[in-house]
Design an enzyme around this catalytic site. Structure first.
Site, short mmCIF file in Angstrom:
data_model
loop_
_atom_site.label_atom_id
_atom_site.label_comp_id
_atom_site.label_asym_id
_atom_site.label_seq_id
_atom_site.Cartn_x
_atom_site.Cartn_y
_atom_site.Cartn_z
N TYR A 209 0.85 -1.21 0.00
CA TYR A 209 0.00 0.00 0.00
C TYR A 209 0.88 1.25 0.00
O TYR A 209 0.61 2.21 -0.74
CB TYR A 209 -0.91 -0.04 1.23
CG TYR A 209 -1.88 1.11 1.37
CD1 TYR A 209 -2.95 1.26 0.50
CD2 TYR A 209 -1.73 2.04 2.40
CE1 TYR A 209 -3.85 2.30 0.65
CE2 TYR A 209 -2.63 3.08 2.56
CZ TYR A 209 -3.69 3.21 1.68
OH TYR A 209 -4.58 4.25 1.83
N THR B 21 -14.08 6.50 7.29
CA THR B 21 -14.79 5.89 6.16
C THR B 21 -14.96 4.40 6.48
O THR B 21 -14.34 3.90 7.43
CB THR B 21 -13.95 6.00 4.87
OG1 THR B 21 -12.76 5.22 5.04
CG2 THR B 21 -13.57 7.43 4.52
N1 LIG Z 1 -9.82 6.83 4.86
C1 LIG Z 1 -8.62 7.30 5.05
O1 LIG Z 1 -8.27 7.79 6.15
C2 LIG Z 1 -7.63 7.31 3.94
C3 LIG Z 1 -6.32 7.73 4.23
C4 LIG Z 1 -5.39 7.79 3.19
C5 LIG Z 1 -5.76 7.45 1.90
N2 LIG Z 1 -7.02 7.02 1.65
C6 LIG Z 1 -7.33 6.64 0.26
O2 LIG Z 1 -8.61 7.06 -0.11
C7 LIG Z 1 -9.16 6.15 -1.06
C8 LIG Z 1 -10.60 5.85 -0.66
O3 LIG Z 1 -10.59 5.31 0.65
P1 LIG Z 1 -11.89 5.18 1.56
O4 LIG Z 1 -11.40 5.24 2.96
O5 LIG Z 1 -12.94 6.11 1.10
O6 LIG Z 1 -12.30 3.65 1.19
P2 LIG Z 1 -13.71 2.88 1.29
O7 LIG Z 1 -13.39 1.43 1.31
O8 LIG Z 1 -14.49 3.42 2.44
O9 LIG Z 1 -14.44 3.22 -0.08
C9 LIG Z 1 -13.82 2.81 -1.28
C10 LIG Z 1 -14.86 2.41 -2.32
O10 LIG Z 1 -14.14 1.94 -3.48
C11 LIG Z 1 -14.57 0.66 -3.85
N3 LIG Z 1 -13.43 -0.09 -4.40
C12 LIG Z 1 -12.26 -0.30 -3.77
N4 LIG Z 1 -11.45 -1.04 -4.54
C13 LIG Z 1 -12.13 -1.30 -5.68
C14 LIG Z 1 -11.85 -2.03 -6.86
N5 LIG Z 1 -10.70 -2.69 -7.01
N6 LIG Z 1 -12.77 -2.08 -7.85
C15 LIG Z 1 -13.94 -1.45 -7.69
N7 LIG Z 1 -14.29 -0.76 -6.60
C16 LIG Z 1 -13.40 -0.68 -5.60
C17 LIG Z 1 -15.10 0.03 -2.58
O11 LIG Z 1 -16.02 -1.02 -2.85
C18 LIG Z 1 -15.75 1.24 -1.90
O12 LIG Z 1 -17.04 1.47 -2.40
C19 LIG Z 1 -8.25 4.91 -1.09
O13 LIG Z 1 -7.53 4.87 -2.30
C20 LIG Z 1 -7.29 5.12 0.08
O14 LIG Z 1 -5.98 4.73 -0.25
C21 LIG Z 1 -7.96 6.93 2.64
#
Ligand SMILES: NC(=O)c1ccc[n+]([C@@H]2O[C@H](COP(=O)([O-])OP(=O)(O)OC[C@H]3O[C@@H](n4cnc5c(N)ncnc54)[C@H](O)[C@@H]3O)[C@@H](O)[C@H]2O)c1
Length: 260
Positions: free
Chosen positions: A155, A190
């Site tokens: 990651y 999230t």
């Molecule tokens: N939440 C945090 O604190 C945080 C911190 C740093 C980075 N991020 C980044 O933000 C982005 C979103 O994170 P989030 O926390 O909203 O995640 P989440 O899991 O809450 O939502 C992500 C959505 O994307 C969909 N998804 C994921 N992989 C997929 C795939 N291969 N094909 C189709 N759909 C897919 C999931 O089903 C879900 O609906 C990620 O890339 C993550 O690296 C999040």
């Protein structure tokens, strides 16, 4: 400020949940048309219905983005429906804990497909349409590229890649006036974050310890706060901003440790 996003067609990967849902919602509120690309039809549909209920337009496409052919199809379906693409938000991903000591080749490579390869493929397939519209790209990335986190080699590597691709594409796409920026996230509540925090023995203690170290207001960043920056970067109001990594994190990565 008028962001001039009315009727703009913007693909948001992972646009049904968490940060992606926040981005879809703010885009819709600005009169844009978010195209939600995600693996779970029920989740996609629920977000589309929520947006319809507030009188906004949106569209959903079911795609498992770790499959290269489904990335291509998602772009084709967007073009079949709207005939144009004005922006791409690469957002889908998962912090999947493939460590150096506990990981292996297969899981490391799978994680790169979950977190980085589809960023490239979506941009690659959307590029002709983005050239036509002089659209913009925003990549969502994680602080782990810079800070590390422990036990999540793939990651962290994927996020380093997301940042590098942001600069690389900003350069390659200069001739087309396509701007490419990243919004770097640290701590945002999230479904993904909830799953991650629950991997600790005492999730509440871990969460309290993290939140107490976030300099601005000792609280997590909301998906809407991240979305507001993303939508600004997609809009013509950021018309001379490209190749930037913008930290929407309450100062978590950069401010003086003595503050906490
Ligand atoms: N939440 C945090 O604190 C945080 C911190 C740093 C980075 N991020 C980044 O933000 C982005 C979103 O994170 P989030 O926390 O909203 O995640 P989440 O899991 O809450 O939502 C992500 C959505 O994307 C969909 N998804 C994921 N992989 C997929 C795939 N291969 N094909 C189709 N759909 C897919 C999931 O089903 C879900 O609906 C990620 O890339 C993550 O690296 C999040």
């Amino acid at each position: 400020m008028n962001l001039n996003l009315t009727e703009k067609v913007i693909i948001v990967t992972g646009g049904a949940k968490g940060i992606g849902e926040g981005i879809s919602t703010v885009l819709a509120a600005e009169g844009a048309i978010p195209v939600i690309v995600g693996r779970n039809e029920a989740d996609n549909q629920r977000t589309v219905e929520a947006l319809t209920a507030i009188g906004a337009q949106s569209f959903q496409i079911v795609a498992e983005l770790t499959r290269p052919d489904e990335c291509k199809k998602a772009v084709e379906q967007t073009l079949a429906r709207f005939g144009r693409i004005d922006g791409l938000v690469n957002n889908a991903g998962v912090n999947d804990g493939v460590g150096l000591e506990n990981g292996d080749y297969e899981r490391f490579m799978q994680s790169l497909h979950k977190n980085m390869v589809h960023y490239y493929l979506m941009a690659h397939h959307a590029l002709p349409a983005l050239k036509a519209s002089k659209g913009a790209i925003v990549n969502i990335t994680s602080k782990t590229a810079e800070t590390g986190q422990g036990n999540t080699s793939a990651y962290a590597a994927a996020n380093g890649g997301r940042n590098a691709l942001t600069r690389e594409w900003a350069v390659e796409l200069l001739p087309y006036s396509i701007r490419v920026n990243a919004v770097v996230v640290s701590e945002s509540w999230t479904p993904l974050y909830e799953n991650w925090i629950n991997t600790f023995d005492d999730p509440k203690a871990k969460l309290d310890s993290i939140v107490s170290k976030i300099p601005l207001e000792k609280r997590m960043t909301t998906p809407e706060e991240i979305a507001n920056m993303v939508v600004f970067l997609l809009s013509s109001k950021s018309s001379h901003t490209t190749g930037q990594m913008i930290y929407v994190d309450g100062g978590y990565v950069h401010l003086d440790r003595a503050l906490t």
